[in-house]
Design an enzyme around this catalytic site. Structure first.
Site, PDB file in Angstrom:
ATOM      1  N   GLU A 262       0.814  -1.222   0.000  1.00 26.94           N
ATOM      2  CA  GLU A 262       0.000   0.000   0.000  1.00 26.94           C
ATOM      3  C   GLU A 262       0.844   1.266   0.000  1.00 26.94           C
ATOM      4  OE1 GLU A 262      -3.313  -0.239   2.719  1.00 26.94           O
ATOM      5  OE2 GLU A 262      -3.285  -2.426   2.723  1.00 26.94           O
TER       6      GLU A 262
HETATM    7  C1  XIL Z   1      -8.905   1.590   0.940  1.00 22.76           C
HETATM    8  C2  XIL Z   1      -9.259   1.662  -0.533  1.00 22.76           C
HETATM    9  O1  XIL Z   1      -8.142   2.179  -1.242  1.00 22.76           O
HETATM   10  C3  XIL Z   1     -10.465   2.552  -0.741  1.00 22.76           C
HETATM   11  O2  XIL Z   1     -10.895   2.504  -2.103  1.00 22.76           O
HETATM   12  C4  XIL Z   1     -11.603   2.120   0.175  1.00 22.76           C
HETATM   13  O3  XIL Z   1     -12.661   3.020   0.061  1.00 22.76           O
HETATM   14  C5  XIL Z   1     -11.139   2.046   1.612  1.00 22.76           C
HETATM   15  O4  XIL Z   1     -10.019   1.195   1.713  1.00 22.76           O
HETATM   16  N1  XIL Z   1      -5.638   0.144   4.576  1.00 22.76           N
HETATM   17  C6  XIL Z   1      -5.972  -0.968   3.843  1.00 22.76           C
HETATM   18  C7  XIL Z   1      -6.650  -0.820   2.541  1.00 22.76           C
HETATM   19  O5  XIL Z   1      -5.606  -2.080   4.239  1.00 22.76           O
HETATM   20  O6  XIL Z   1      -7.531  -1.869   2.266  1.00 22.76           O
HETATM   21  C8  XIL Z   1      -7.383   0.507   2.445  1.00 22.76           C
HETATM   22  O7  XIL Z   1      -7.889   0.639   1.115  1.00 22.76           O
HETATM   23  C9  XIL Z   1      -6.474   1.643   2.830  1.00 22.76           C
HETATM   24  C10 XIL Z   1      -5.975   1.500   4.224  1.00 22.76           C
END
Ligand code: XIL
Length: 370
Positions: A262
């Site tokens: 991420e």
């Molecule tokens: C986020 C997505 O990017 C968005 O589209 C959704 O609305 C919310 O979730 N931590 C995580 C991810 O593990 O799954 C999240 O993703 C961001 C924070």
């Protein structure tokens, strides 16, 4: 201000980074996936349109630049397991097919998470019932993609900032034991997939100590845990490179793999740090919080490229400990950071701009491999 400007110019010259989005970009030659193939996987998160391949140019770019994928949303329990006896695998089937077609390392995100949690599971208040729900959820999904999904976020975001366990639906019903149980069920179902604990702010000291303890607890029970996923939702100025490096080392010292998951670097002010700011809905129109609605100034483009270069230098230094570095999306246009933590802003956290052109940040990362 003057000092800042001259530093930026010096940095630009030093790094040979163009302030403009490069046109004769190296993306046409070698993609990141090839450039980094001997170091670690470079991945991206796929949204629904990516999985449905609605834009062929974009699909081709993803196939060329990335060797790993994570589903941004579609594998979360509210989508994949919306009712106790209903699983929806249409999108995840397509997601896995995309990865296989492109010969990618396919990551599963995420099995047990308090957020985007299926309402039926959230409403469970009995510990036996919750354990049964978790067990069938994990076993059904892991079994479905056994041998095809290479690693899983088994538990996501179980920690508070002080390193204690979050009072999630799972913790409330089962207590701390739910973590080891989740890893055990996943390992029993597919012993060959890598099992990760994934969380944000894992560079923070107290939370880091909590994560180390969490991993050790699972290991001490003889249960398989293969890695820690450090969500890289970072900022242009923080965390420091030292904090990132120390954290990678702390997790690697547990004998597990470290994945940077991420990854995106916000260039916008964090509302919670603004002194004297009132957190309210009119944030959306607040110029202070959305300073670059039209375009990212060259100076910031360069700063972002330098930041990404610094971050990747430390990843490369510890490439023997790092399995995968995954960006949270491909282009700035659809980044979740345009709407989080403030809705309707214009952020620039990724490697490709709103027209899918590689940014200076992209060049700076590729340049480390030249
Ligand atoms: C986020 C997505 O990017 C968005 O589209 C959704 O609305 C919310 O979730 N931590 C995580 C991810 O593990 O799954 C999240 O993703 C961001 C924070």
């Amino acid at each position: 201000m003057k000092i800042l400007k001259s530093t930026l110019i010096a940095t630009t010259l030093l790094m040979g980074i163009s302030c403009k989005t490069s046109n004769n970009h190296k993306a046409q030659e070698t993609g990141l996936r090839d450039a980094y193939k001997n170091s670690f996987h470079v991945g991206t998160a796929l949204n629904r349109d990516d999985i449905l391949q609605t834009d062929s140019l974009r699909s081709a770019l993803i196939g060329k630049e990335f060797s790993s994928i994570t589903a941004e949303n579609i594998m979360k329990s509210m989508f994949m397991h919306p009712e106790k006896d209903v699983y929806q695998f249409d999108m995840s089937d397509k997601y896995v097919e995309f990865g296989e077609k492109n010969n990618m390392f396919i990551h599963g995100h995420t099995l047990i998470w308090h957020s985007q949690l299926a309402p039926w599971m959230r409403s469970i208040s009995d510990s036996t019932e919750m354990a049964q729900a978790m067990e069938s959820h994990i076993k059904t999904i892991v079994e479905k993609y056994k041998g095809r999904i290479n690693s899983w976020d088994v538990v996501n975001e179980a920690l508070n900032e002080d390193g204690t366990l979050r009072n999630s639906a799972f913790y409330k019903t089962i207590g701390s034991e739910y973590l080891a149980m989740a890893f055990k069920w996943a390992a029993e179902t597919d012993p060959n997939t890598d099992l990760y604990y994934n969380d944000y702010n894992l560079t923070n000291k107290a939370k880091r100590a909590g994560a180390v303890k969490l991993v050790k607890d699972i290991q001490s029970k003889g249960i398989k845990i293969d890695g820690v996923g450090m969500q890289g939702h970072w900022h242009i100025d923080s965390p420091s490179i030292e904090e990132i490096e120390e954290s990678i080392l702390d997790y690697a010292n547990l004998g597990v793999k470290v994945a940077i998951t991420e990854l995106d670097v916000s260039v916008l002010p964090n509302p919670w740090n603004l002194v004297g700011a009132e957190i309210s809905q009119n944030f959306e129109n607040n110029k202070k919080l959305n300073p670059y609605p039209e375009a990212l100034p060259d100076s910031m483009q360069v700063k972002l490229a330098k930041r990404y270069s610094d971050i990747f230098k430390v990843f490369l230094k510890h490439q023997d400990k790092i399995s995968r570095v995954t960006f949270w999306g491909t282009s700035d246009k659809e980044s979740w950071l345009n709407d989080f933590p403030v809705r309707g802003r214009t952020n620039y956290p990724l490697l490709f701009d709103r027209e899918l052109k590689p940014k200076a940040a992209y060049d700076s990362i590729l340049a480390l491999k030249k």
